[in-house]
Design a protein around this motif. Structure first.
Motif, PDB file in Angstrom:
ATOM      1  N   SER A  61      -6.689   7.469  -4.944  1.00 20.53           N
ATOM      2  CA  SER A  61      -5.301   7.850  -4.715  1.00 20.53           C
ATOM      3  C   SER A  61      -5.214   9.358  -4.522  1.00 20.53           C
ATOM      4  O   SER A  61      -6.116  10.107  -4.936  1.00 20.53           O
ATOM      5  CB  SER A  61      -4.405   7.421  -5.887  1.00 20.53           C
ATOM      6  OG  SER A  61      -4.715   8.142  -7.054  1.00 20.53           O
ATOM      7  N   ILE A  63      -2.004  12.714  -3.580  1.00 18.94           N
ATOM      8  CA  ILE A  63      -0.600  13.092  -3.433  1.00 18.94           C
ATOM      9  C   ILE A  63      -0.335  13.386  -1.972  1.00 18.94           C
ATOM     10  O   ILE A  63      -0.995  14.248  -1.375  1.00 18.94           O
ATOM     11  CB  ILE A  63      -0.261  14.329  -4.283  1.00 18.94           C
ATOM     12  CG1 ILE A  63      -0.577  14.066  -5.756  1.00 18.94           C
ATOM     13  CG2 ILE A  63       1.200  14.727  -4.100  1.00 18.94           C
ATOM     14  CD1 ILE A  63      -0.422  15.302  -6.632  1.00 18.94           C
ATOM     15  N   VAL A 152       2.678   9.048  -4.201  1.00 20.60           N
ATOM     16  CA  VAL A 152       1.288   8.665  -4.433  1.00 20.60           C
ATOM     17  C   VAL A 152       0.855   7.633  -3.392  1.00 20.60           C
ATOM     18  O   VAL A 152       1.556   6.660  -3.137  1.00 20.60           O
ATOM     19  CB  VAL A 152       1.105   8.089  -5.849  1.00 20.60           C
ATOM     20  CG1 VAL A 152      -0.333   7.627  -6.063  1.00 20.60           C
ATOM     21  CG2 VAL A 152       1.472   9.138  -6.895  1.00 20.60           C
TER      22      VAL A 152
END
Length: 204
Positions: A61, A63, A152
């Motif tokens: 993951s 940002i 996210v």
């Protein structure tokens, strides 16, 4: 003389307890950096052989727009942002059978199915973790830029991979293989705030 001996004995016992406590703290920190069984082998100066895992699920993951956010922030504000986000993610992974591999910048990498094999449960463990993290970060804003929402993006992939320790001075437990590469691509091409569907690489 008896009192001196008793006093000395008490001091020795106290130092032994302090040493044992410090050893536990050091081991706890070490086990956060490396899998426990790997850390134990390294402590015994044993060679840690790379291992093939036939079925794991890998999570990546990051940002969305992190570069732009960092451009509007001081270095200390970037560290504060990442600490805030990673604490949330770290709290989430405590509830699942997963291993946190590493964080690089805003990228967060987790795996299930290694170093401890768990059959086919790795898929559901990572999928549930992904949904948990999405829920935990929903509506979250950048601390110093409250008008900017944190988005996210997550990618998952299942299949075989190889894991092993790389380096001597600062050894790292690293994963290799197409499953890792595909999970990373799933994340980088995924939709914002949505969990990318799990793909599976068949074992040859």
């Amino acid at each position: 003389m008896t009192k001196r001996v008793q006093s000395y004995t008490q001091k020795v016992e106290m130092k032994k307890r302090e040493l044992a406590l410090e050893k536990k703290r050091s081991e706890a920190l070490l086990y956060q950096m490396l899998p426990q069984q790997v850390a134990e082998q390294l402590k015994l100066r044993q060679q840690v052989e790379a291992e093939v895992f036939e079925s794991v699920t890998i999570y990546f993951s990051d940002i969305v727009g992190f570069t732009e956010i960092a451009g509007k922030s001081t270095p200390l504000q970037v560290v504060d942002l990442l600490n805030t986000l990673y604490r949330i993610c770290d709290d989430c992974i405590e509830r699942y059978d997963v291993y946190k591999v590493e964080t690089i910048g805003d990228a967060y990498m987790v795996v299930s199915g290694l170093p401890k094999r768990n059959g086919v449960l790795h898929c559901s463990e990572i999928a549930d973790l992904s949904l948990d993290i999405l829920l935990a970060t929903e509506g979250m804003s950048v601390p110093h830029l409250p008008e900017v929402k944190i988005q996210v993006r997550i990618g998952l992939h299942s299949g075989p991979c190889v894991a092993g320790v790389v380096g001597n001075k600062m050894p790292r437990y690293c994963l290799f293989g197409d499953t890792v590469n595909t999970a990373s691509r799933m994340e980088s091409t995924g939709e914002v705030l949505e969990e990318v569907a799990v793909m599976y690489t068949p074992i040859e």
